[in-house]
Write an enzyme that holds these catalytic residues in place. Structure first.
Site, PDB file in Angstrom:
ATOM      1  CB  VAL A 156      -4.387   5.238   5.905  1.00  0.00           C
ATOM      2  CG1 VAL A 156      -5.405   4.782   6.929  1.00  0.00           C
ATOM      3  CG2 VAL A 156      -4.410   4.322   4.681  1.00  0.00           C
ATOM      4  CG  ASP A 157      -4.581   9.129   0.929  1.00  0.00           C
ATOM      5  OD1 ASP A 157      -4.589  10.365   1.129  1.00  0.00           O
ATOM      6  OD2 ASP A 157      -5.594   8.504   0.561  1.00  0.00           O
ATOM      7  CB  SER A 168     -21.156   5.750   0.785  1.00  0.00           C
ATOM      8  OG  SER A 168     -20.321   4.695   1.210  1.00  0.00           O
ATOM      9  NE  ARG A 171      -2.580  -1.902  -0.641  1.00  0.00           N
ATOM     10  CZ  ARG A 171      -2.205  -3.178  -0.859  1.00  0.00           C
ATOM     11  NH1 ARG A 171      -2.089  -4.027   0.124  1.00  0.00           N
ATOM     12  NH2 ARG A 171      -1.945  -3.591  -2.089  1.00  0.00           N
ATOM     13  CD  GLN A 199     -14.792   7.823   6.677  1.00  0.00           C
ATOM     14  OE1 GLN A 199     -15.169   6.681   6.895  1.00  0.00           O
ATOM     15  NE2 GLN A 199     -15.474   8.683   5.931  1.00  0.00           N
ATOM     16  CG  HIS A 232     -10.079   5.035   9.825  1.00  0.00           C
ATOM     17  ND1 HIS A 232     -10.959   5.076   8.761  1.00  0.00           N
ATOM     18  CD2 HIS A 232     -10.843   5.075  10.948  1.00  0.00           C
ATOM     19  CE1 HIS A 232     -12.205   5.140   9.231  1.00  0.00           C
ATOM     20  NE2 HIS A 232     -12.152   5.147  10.538  1.00  0.00           N
TER      21      HIS A 232
END
Length: 229
Positions: free
Chosen positions: A89-90, A172, A57, A87, A105
């Site tokens: 993580v990048d 969403s 990742r 939200q 997160h």
């Protein structure tokens, strides 16, 4: 005085940069069960598998760039006190120029000790078994796995409570407790939504953009600038 604009962002904004969401239609992440690569139990069973998953990742993240939606959000700091709660993580919000980003997160480019309460540290290379902190404790990804508490929730709730304007973009609202932040929006706060998949009816039709993050920001930016003061 600048108004407070609070943004809740999700995977949809990063997907436009080529960041893969990893979750397939069959519920697998890159052909792995979520429980195997994103849970404390999975890390205990096969730590190197988990480390390899996040190493990949991290490498993918290094190969992508912020998109126009990220950059337009950063530009809004000229007009508002912008606080982004993500939200994701990048680090694409930061690389686009946003200066106030809270990661619910965790972050791919940080690691921490396996000991509870340890402080995160910057990490851009691969992480492997045998990589330890100064006291010899194994390092793990600085990611909130399924079943773990979200330590930044209290800080996020306080940010939302001060919002004059609130923008939901690229999410969403299926993931909790992040989706529960909507309950902390002040009653006089105007709510905007940019997401093609959101099924919840949480704002009026004029403030709902059922489109991509970039296209939605192109529509919304001039509106926000008209009400900045």
């Amino acid at each position: 005085m600048k108004k407070n604009l609070v943004v809740l962002s999700g995977a949809g904004i990063s997907a436009e940069s080529g960041v893969r969401t990893f979750r397939d239609s069959n519920g697998l992440w890159e052909n792995h069960r979520v429980e195997d690569v994103a849970s404390p139990e999975g890390f205990e069973r096969n730590p190197q598998l988990v480390l390899n998953f996040y190493n990949e990742r991290r490498r993918q993240l290094n190969a992508v760039q912020p998109n126009e939606a990220h950059r337009l959000l950063a530009e809004l700091e000229q007009d508002f006190n912008v606080r982004i709660i993500t939200q994701n993580v990048d680090d694409l919000h930061e690389r686009a120029g946003s200066s106030n980003v809270l990661h619910l997160h965790g972050e791919l480019k940080k690691v921490r000790s396996v000991l509870p309460g340890s402080e995160p540290m910057e990490w851009t290379a691969d992480l492997n078994i045998g990589d330890t902190d100064s006291r010899g404790n194994q390092l793990r990804p600085h990611i909130v796995w399924f079943g773990e508490e979200v330590p930044e929730m209290a800080a996020a709730e306080k940010i939302v409570e001060l919002a004059d304007l609130f923008l939901v973009i690229g999410t969403s609202l299926q993931v909790y407790p992040a989706a529960g932040l909507l309950h902390y929006i002040p009653g006089d706060c105007e709510l905007f939504v940019i997401d093609p998949h959101l099924k919840l009816n949480i704002t009026n039709a004029d403030n709902l953009y059922r489109t991509t993050a970039t296209e939605g920001m192109r529509f919304l930016l001039p509106r926000l600038r008209k009400i900045r003061n």
